[in-house]
Write a protein that holds these residues in place. Structure first.
Motif, mmCIF file in Angstrom:
data_model
loop_
_atom_site.group_PDB
_atom_site.id
_atom_site.type_symbol
_atom_site.label_atom_id
_atom_site.label_comp_id
_atom_site.label_asym_id
_atom_site.label_seq_id
_atom_site.Cartn_x
_atom_site.Cartn_y
_atom_site.Cartn_z
ATOM 1 N N VAL A 1 0.926 -1.600 -0.371
ATOM 2 C CA VAL A 1 0.028 0.235 0.273
ATOM 3 C C VAL A 1 0.509 1.221 -0.373
ATOM 4 O O VAL A 1 0.612 1.883 -0.486
ATOM 5 N N GLU A 2 1.775 1.304 0.835
ATOM 6 C CA GLU A 2 2.435 2.503 0.731
ATOM 7 C C GLU A 2 3.603 2.810 -0.322
ATOM 8 O O GLU A 2 3.538 3.832 -0.638
ATOM 9 N N LYS B 1 2.516 1.629 -3.320
ATOM 10 C CA LYS B 1 1.352 2.588 -4.640
ATOM 11 C C LYS B 1 1.141 3.994 -3.880
ATOM 12 O O LYS B 1 0.967 5.010 -4.714
ATOM 13 N N ARG B 2 0.861 3.710 -2.682
ATOM 14 C CA ARG B 2 0.855 5.482 -2.565
ATOM 15 C C ARG B 2 1.682 6.965 -2.927
ATOM 16 O O ARG B 2 1.605 7.699 -3.715
ATOM 17 N N GLU B 3 3.298 6.085 -2.914
ATOM 18 C CA GLU B 3 4.010 7.092 -3.421
ATOM 19 C C GLU B 3 4.338 7.078 -4.356
ATOM 20 O O GLU B 3 4.450 8.103 -5.181
ATOM 21 N N ASP C 1 1.685 6.689 -6.386
ATOM 22 C CA ASP C 1 1.055 7.574 -7.560
ATOM 23 C C ASP C 1 0.643 9.015 -6.931
ATOM 24 O O ASP C 1 0.529 10.135 -8.330
ATOM 25 N N GLU C 2 1.832 9.036 -5.313
ATOM 26 C CA GLU C 2 2.068 10.926 -5.685
ATOM 27 C C GLU C 2 2.857 10.950 -6.825
ATOM 28 O O GLU C 2 2.979 12.149 -7.132
ATOM 29 N N TYR D 1 6.244 3.953 5.786
ATOM 30 C CA TYR D 1 6.213 2.840 6.358
ATOM 31 C C TYR D 1 6.936 3.270 7.771
ATOM 32 O O TYR D 1 6.097 1.808 8.068
#
Length: 338
Positions: free
Chosen positions: A36-37, A39-41, A43-44, A163
């Motif tokens: 998740v972390e 993917k979040r990074e 995406d940002e 994370y």
């Protein structure tokens, strides 16, 4: 001692259950949180790259000075590295290094994807910065034509800071949960074993003490049939011990009527019975000793008893003590010596 070992074996077995469960949960949660972390990074970084691309298209050339200042400002604000690459792979701007000193980036995996019209991403070691970086590159279009690629990247340590903070918090919770579960299991198991320890103590007391032993009603209630069975066995043992004492008293009375000294031993040489006549004949003997050879320091008697054990037949002899001779007869009585 055996019950204590059984307690610790049971405790370790029960402790392994929450350990296995929590470790499994921890591995799944940590892996999920990491995914998740990441993917979040990504995406940002992708959102930043697309935003910068919209700004880049408003400038006539990729090596424009004003564009360089804009990209440098955005890189510092967002704590990222921004790199602008022409379609040939030549670097026209880099927020960390001089663009002129950098080699062609055309075949870097994320750049190659971006120049092919896709959004490229990768996580790898940077030969330029000597650290592991997250990379996202997007194509820069003017009309329908791709004129270059805009790449944004962030240091892995910085990207995974949230994370690592979450991981540290989770491991703390995991440790506390494990300690709490172990403590609860320990005290619960001790509560279960307490009546068993008490019952074992009663059994031990019944074996070593000649006094009457009673199993408490509360213990009978807790252990049910087990305690009831032990209580019955203790009562039977006490009854047998009482009959044995009565028989010994009767036997001692019969021995006294003969006017002779009698000594009864078990198969191991322990003194079972020594009548009063024997005590009067040899007042210097310490018949309170457990074994006959501790009370009778007579080599002749020891030799006679050894002969009886070997032959399993009666043996008689004369024994001299302090100038007096005594007739001694030793017989084997199916497991005992008299």
């Amino acid at each position: 001692m055996k019950l204590k070992r059984f307690f610790w074996r049971s405790l370790l077995s029960l402790w392994s259950i929450p350990l296995i469960i929590l470790v499994a949960v921890a591995l799944v949660t940590i892996r999920k949180e990491k995914t998740v972390e990441i993917k979040r990074e990504l995406d940002e970084l992708q959102e930043l790259a697309l935003t910068l691309t919209a700004e880049i298209r408003s400038f006539p050339e990729l090596n424009n000075k004003d564009l360089g200042e804009l990209l440098m400002t955005q890189a510092r604000l967002s704590r990222i590295r921004v790199t602008l690459i022409e379609v040939t792979g030549q670097v026209t701007f880099d927020s960390e290094k001089e663009a002129a000193g950098l080699e062609s980036h055309r075949y870097r995996p994320e750049i190659y994807q971006a120049l092919s019209g896709q959004i490229g991403s990768s996580s790898r070691y940077s030969d330029t910065l000597k650290k592991v970086m997250f990379y996202v590159a997007v194509p820069v279009r003017r009309g329908s034509q791709i004129i270059g690629a805009c790449r944004v990247s962030r240091d892995l340590d910085l990207a995974t800071m949230a994370y690592r903070s979450t991981l540290k918090y989770f491991l703390t919770v995991f440790g506390l949960a494990l300690i709490l579960s172990w403590a609860l299991i320990y005290f619960y198991l001790r509560k279960l074993f307490k009546p068993l320890n008490e019952l074992l103590s009663i059994i031990s007391q019944a074996e070593t003490s000649g006094e009457q032993v009673v199993v408490r009603a509360s213990l009978l209630k807790k252990l049910g049939e087990l305690a009831g069975g032990v209580s019955q066995l203790i009562s039977q043992k006490e009854e047998l011990a009482s009959h044995l004492r009565e028989e010994q008293e009767i036997l001692a009375g019969l021995f006294e009527e003969t006017g002779e000294g009698w000594l009864l031993l078990d198969n191991e040489g322990k003194i079972i019975l020594a009548n009063e006549t024997l005590r009067k004949m040899f007042p210097d003997l310490d018949l309170k000793q457990e074994f006959y050879w501790q009370a009778f320091l007579w080599p002749e008697l020891n030799a006679l008893i050894d002969q009886v054990k070997e032959k399993l037949k009666p043996v008689s002899s004369q024994i001299e003590r302090q100038g007096r001779f005594f007739s001694c007869s030793v017989s084997w009585l199916a497991g005992s010596v008299s």
